[in-house]
Enzyme design. Structure first.
Site, PDB file in Angstrom:
ATOM      1  N   SER A  44       0.819  -1.203   0.000  1.00  0.00           N
ATOM      2  CA  SER A  44       0.000   0.000   0.000  1.00  0.00           C
ATOM      3  C   SER A  44       0.866   1.271   0.000  1.00  0.00           C
ATOM      4  CB  SER A  44      -0.945  -0.043   1.207  1.00  0.00           C
ATOM      5  OG  SER A  44      -2.015   0.845   1.052  1.00  0.00           O
ATOM      6  N   HIS A  83      -6.337  -6.453  -1.494  1.00  0.00           N
ATOM      7  CA  HIS A  83      -5.247  -5.554  -1.124  1.00  0.00           C
ATOM      8  C   HIS A  83      -4.173  -6.275  -0.307  1.00  0.00           C
ATOM      9  CE1 HIS A  83      -3.649  -1.516  -0.650  1.00  0.00           C
ATOM     10  NE2 HIS A  83      -3.583  -1.660   0.658  1.00  0.00           N
ATOM     11  N   ASP A 120      -8.272  -6.132  -5.666  1.00  0.00           N
ATOM     12  CA  ASP A 120      -8.052  -4.900  -4.919  1.00  0.00           C
ATOM     13  C   ASP A 120      -8.674  -3.743  -5.685  1.00  0.00           C
ATOM     14  OD1 ASP A 120      -7.151  -3.028  -3.125  1.00  0.00           O
ATOM     15  OD2 ASP A 120      -5.067  -3.063  -3.812  1.00  0.00           O
TER      16      ASP A 120
END
Length: 458
Positions: free
Chosen positions: A163, A435, A375
């Site tokens: 991320s 994610h 994601d």
């Protein structure tokens, strides 16, 4: 049979290290774990935790690697989330994780930037305001840890990020290389891996509307509103209005959430756990940055939770783990300053780091990009878009390469992903993962990290 560390059975042996007054560290009696604080700047304290693998393979031709895990947020804790929720030796119930990345490497978790997790500052003025400032602090930490330990110096370090951590990873990679070349850092940089990373915010916000329209989560009106705000963000970035762009990003997320009936930004096949999030948000009673952090925690927890206890990360890190570590100041709450970390980085949050990826590639550093198929926040569609913007001389040849299908172990009946590579750029498409790739697809993620690090255990 080798055993993974069991938290409650470890007897501690205190080892205090003072290196220029900057390092205080503890270690377990058997040396399998070490942790501590590095004062990266006066009154700014960064916490780290190193696990030495019980699966270590001694191979003169293939040195055993170290993975430095960088969490996102910004303000999310690697020591907490990456360690107990994703790749560390124990899960949130303190049970052994079969897919721990210790099977391929030693693991170094840090709470970065200062103010994240157990890390803390004594003065709010000391929170970092840019990715580069965060990288400078991380480089200071690496200097303090590696320069005093010849064993660490023998292992190549692989920076693996998730991320927003990807932005820290590329800036740290360049900062570390500069320190190595200047003789200030005794370290071998093995490579940088960017997992579902926020490298080009503009490309991600432009991907959300069309992607969700194709998935039937947005209608024409929702698509139009999404694209309109994305265009505004693009203009704000071009005008250098970065804080305003961050505010528009917050607005866009709200529009997407309302128009899609609360799609999960971390897995677009699911709905956001709105009840849990609302409870957390009301309990925290903080601004939007803290709400984002709590949602990040909640989304991951919903994927990793198993029966037999609540597995709550906040309770664990502020309870039994804090007691075990012994070194955390009483007035420091795990994650207590995380909202401030996000707030102070608001001016850098929407800035791209594509140029830094280009610089790493030009310097010959191995760069791996990996992305979960489902994601949304760091969508594969957005990642593919920024990869196409690279100015790296090998890009044309990279894009011309065929992808290789990935499987898990000996099972060739189910495609788990694809790999495309040329020279020092590698791109993994991980199927049926959101994610949090190591949580959603632990088997293929473990094999991937073995390939990235060229682990002798592979």
């Amino acid at each position: 049979m080798e055993k993974l560390p069991h938290l409650l059975s470890i007897f501690l042996f205190i080892a205090l290290h003072f290196h220029g007054g900057k390092v205080v560290a503890f270690k377990t009696q058997d040396g399998s774990e070490e942790w501590g604080y590095v004062q990266v700047r006066p009154k700014a304290h960064m916490f780290w935790w190193l696990y030495r693998s019980p699966y270590r393979v001694e191979d003169p031709s293939k040195p055993w690697p170290i993975v430095l895990w960088l969490q996102g947020g910004p303000g999310a804790s690697g020591v907490g989330i990456g360690n107990f929720e994703e790749v560390g030796p124990l899960n949130t119930y303190l049970k052994p994780r079969n897919s721990t990345w210790l099977k391929k490497a030693d693991l170094l978790f840090v709470d970065n930037p200062v103010g994240t997790g157990y890390s803390f500052v004594e003065d709010k003025k000391l929170f970092v305001k840019t990715d580069v400032e965060a990288a400078t602090d991380l480089t200071t930490l690496l200097i303090e840890l590696f320069n005093r330990d010849e064993k660490l110096q023998k292992s190549p370090l692989f920076i693996v990020a998730e991320s927003y951590g990807g932005k820290f990873a590329v800036t740290l990679g360049l900062s570390a290389l500069e320190a190595i070349e200047a003789g200030k850092l005794k370290l071998r940089l093995g490579g940088v891996a960017l997992g579902d990373s926020w490298i080009s915010p503009e490309d991600f916000v432009f991907s959300w509307g069309p992607l969700l329209k194709d998935l039937s989560r947005l209608d024409d009106s929702g698509l139009q509103q999404s694209n309109s705000i994305a265009e505004r963000i693009k203009q704000q970035l071009e005008d250098g209005k970065f804080v305003e762009a961050t505010d528009s990003w917050t607005e866009l997320e709200s529009v997407i959430s309302i128009k899609s009936n609360h799609v999960d930004f971390y897995n677009f096949l699911e709905d956001e756990g709105s009840d849990d999030v609302a409870t957390l948000e009301l309990a925290l009673n903080k601004k939007i940055s803290m709400k984002r952090y709590s949602r990040y925690l909640t989304s991951l927890r919903s994927r990793s939770r198993t029966p037999g206890g609540d597995g709550d990360l906040d309770t664990l890190l502020n309870g039994v783990i804090k007691k075990k570590l012994k070194i955390i100041p009483e007035n420091v709450t795990w994650g207590g300053q995380s909202g401030h970390v996000f707030d102070y980085l608001a001016g850098d949050f929407m800035k791209p780091r594509i140029n830094e990826v280009d610089e790493l590639l030009a310097k010959g550093v191995n760069v791996t990009v990996y992305n979960g198929q489902i994601d949304l926040i760091c969508s594969t569609k957005g990642t593919d878009a920024w990869v196409h913007k690279l100015k790296w001389e090998g890009l044309k040849n990279f894009l011309a390469k065929d992808r290789t299908p990935l499987y898990c172990g000996s099972d060739k009946s189910t495609t788990k992903g694809f790999l495309q590579s040329y020279k020092n750029l590698f791109f993994y498409w991980i199927l049926k993962a959101g994610h949090f790739v190591p949580t959603d697809q632990p088997c293929v993620a473990l094999e991937m990290v073995g390939a990235i690090t060229q682990s002798p255990a592979t």
